[in-house]
Design an enzyme around this catalytic site. Structure first.
Site, PDB file in Angstrom:
ATOM      1  N   SER A   1      18.568 -28.772  34.140  1.00 57.47           N
ATOM      2  CA  SER A   1      19.872 -29.290  33.705  1.00 57.47           C
ATOM      3  C   SER A   1      20.979 -29.081  34.717  1.00 57.47           C
ATOM      4  CB  SER A   1      20.278 -28.646  32.374  1.00 57.47           C
ATOM      5  OG  SER A   1      20.358 -27.238  32.503  1.00 57.47           O
TER       6      SER A   1
ATOM      7  N   ASP B   1      29.869 -25.510  28.930  1.00 55.07           N
ATOM      8  CA  ASP B   1      29.304 -25.055  27.669  1.00 55.07           C
ATOM      9  C   ASP B   1      28.710 -23.673  27.914  1.00 55.07           C
ATOM     10  OD1 ASP B   1      26.773 -25.391  28.820  1.00 55.07           O
ATOM     11  OD2 ASP B   1      26.337 -27.259  27.770  1.00 55.07           O
TER      12      ASP B   1
ATOM     13  N   HIS C   1      26.217 -24.031  31.094  1.00 55.49           N
ATOM     14  CA  HIS C   1      26.385 -24.895  32.258  1.00 55.49           C
ATOM     15  C   HIS C   1      27.808 -24.855  32.821  1.00 55.49           C
ATOM     16  CE1 HIS C   1      23.097 -26.692  29.794  1.00 55.49           C
ATOM     17  NE2 HIS C   1      22.502 -26.671  30.973  1.00 55.49           N
TER      18      HIS C   1
END
Length: 351
Positions: free
Chosen positions: A36, A326, A329
């Protein structure tokens, strides 16, 4: 507020350009593998709960559109691609909005939630690393049909390959589930992952890749989601996780040095963001941040993916004040800073 934000990002990009002058065709494409940290939207097209193709993700991206990037805006490969004069964003291979004409100058095969270990990708039903490689092989075939053998081989050989992966192997697998931790000590598991990394890079080399950047881990024990598990202790970082990240980086760096000696023509650089990220966390004001313990989205302690949506009333108004978007991340601003560091210290040899 938007005007100030635009000026800030322009300043950061100016620093990138100053440190890494725009090149003229030396890197014809940027090709991305990983998780990610670098996924630009492949998870949108698979059946998994780990998605980010909804607001407020992407609220500071071009047009304010969510793309599947786990950030409020761009991610490091986007900034690196722009700095090399290729293009401002690197599209996801599975995104039907793009064609081989778009992918010829850069493409992302990464999948949020994946890891080196196949068992890691199974946790959230995402694309395993071996499947990313299969997709790349398919891409090569499509590229040769599109450009012709000679031109396609040149793109493959001269492209810059970015690999960023490993966090999920520790946080979503080894330290969370019992299977691997019952098989391996932390040191043994790091060696197991480093071996997979070596084999993956060797396969890329066999397929024609020569310019490769392998990115290590940040202090993973300081991510807001991990700090939340220590909230009664003042949201301290988890030293055990940070030690594992640091030790794993040492193994990757040693492996990269060995591979450069063993494979003729390979230029494999190890990019270690651990020190920079530690500096950001310890001296946030120096980078213009105000908050390092919690994230911008929601309460900032546990929200990620669907828990971070536009209906959450607690999301901050200015993400540039936060290191994290978040609970897992970084914000676009953090991504830009990390990209600038990697460009200056690790990728300059590819100019």
């Amino acid at each position: 507020m938007m005007h100030e934000r635009v000026l800030l990002l322009l300043f950061i990009m100016a620093q990138i350009v100053e440190q890494t002058p725009i090149t003229d065709g030396k890197v014809p494409a940027v090709i991305v593998f990983g998780d990610s940290t670098v996924d630009s939207g492949n998870n949108n097209q698979i059946s998994t709960v780990l998605k980010s193709n909804f607001q407020p993700y992407g609220r500071d991206f071009f047009g304010g559109q969510p793309t599947g990037r786990f950030s409020n805006g761009r991610i490091p490969p986007d900034f690196i691609s722009e700095a090399f004069g290729v293009k401002k964003t690197v599209p996801a291979y599975l995104d039907p909005a793009y064609s081989i004409a778009d992918f010829a100058t850069g493409v992302c095969f990464a999948s949020a939630g994946t890891g080196y270990d196949n068992a890691t990708s199974d946790v959230l039903s995402v694309i395993p690393l071996w499947r990313e490689l299969d997709n790349y092989k398919e891409y090569q075939s499509r590229l040769r049909s599109f450009l012709g053998e000679e031109k396609a081989d040149e793109v493959v050989r001269e492209a810059l390959y970015l690999i960023s992966i490993g966090t999920n192997d520790f946080l979503e697998n080894y330290y969370l589930l019992p299977h691997r931790s019952s098989q391996y000590s932390a040191d043994e598991y790091q060696k197991f992952l480093a071996g997979i990394s070596r084999n993956f890079i060797a396969e890329l080399y066999g397929l024609g890749a020569r310019k490769i950047s392998l990115t290590g881990l940040v202090p993973i024990g300081c991510l807001p989601l991990e700090r939340t598990t220590r909230i009664i202790y003042g949201s301290q970082c988890i030293d055990e996780y940070n030690d594992a990240a640091r030790d794993f980086n040492v193994k990757l760096e040693s492996m990269a040095a060995e591979m450069n000696l063993q494979h003729y023509g390979l230029k494999l650089v190890f990019s270690n963001p651990y020190g920079l990220f530690s500096e950001i966390l310890n001296n946030p004001q120096s980078f213009g941040f105000r908050n390092v313990r919690s994230a911008c989205c929601g309460t900032g302690y546990y929200e990620m993916s669907y828990l971070c949506d536009k209906l959450n009333p607690f999301t901050c108004t200015d993400a540039d004040k936060y290191v994290f978007w978040d609970s897992f991340h970084p914000t676009e601003k953090t991504n830009a800073i990390v990209a600038a560091h990697i460009l200056k210290h690790d990728l300059s040899q590819f100019q």
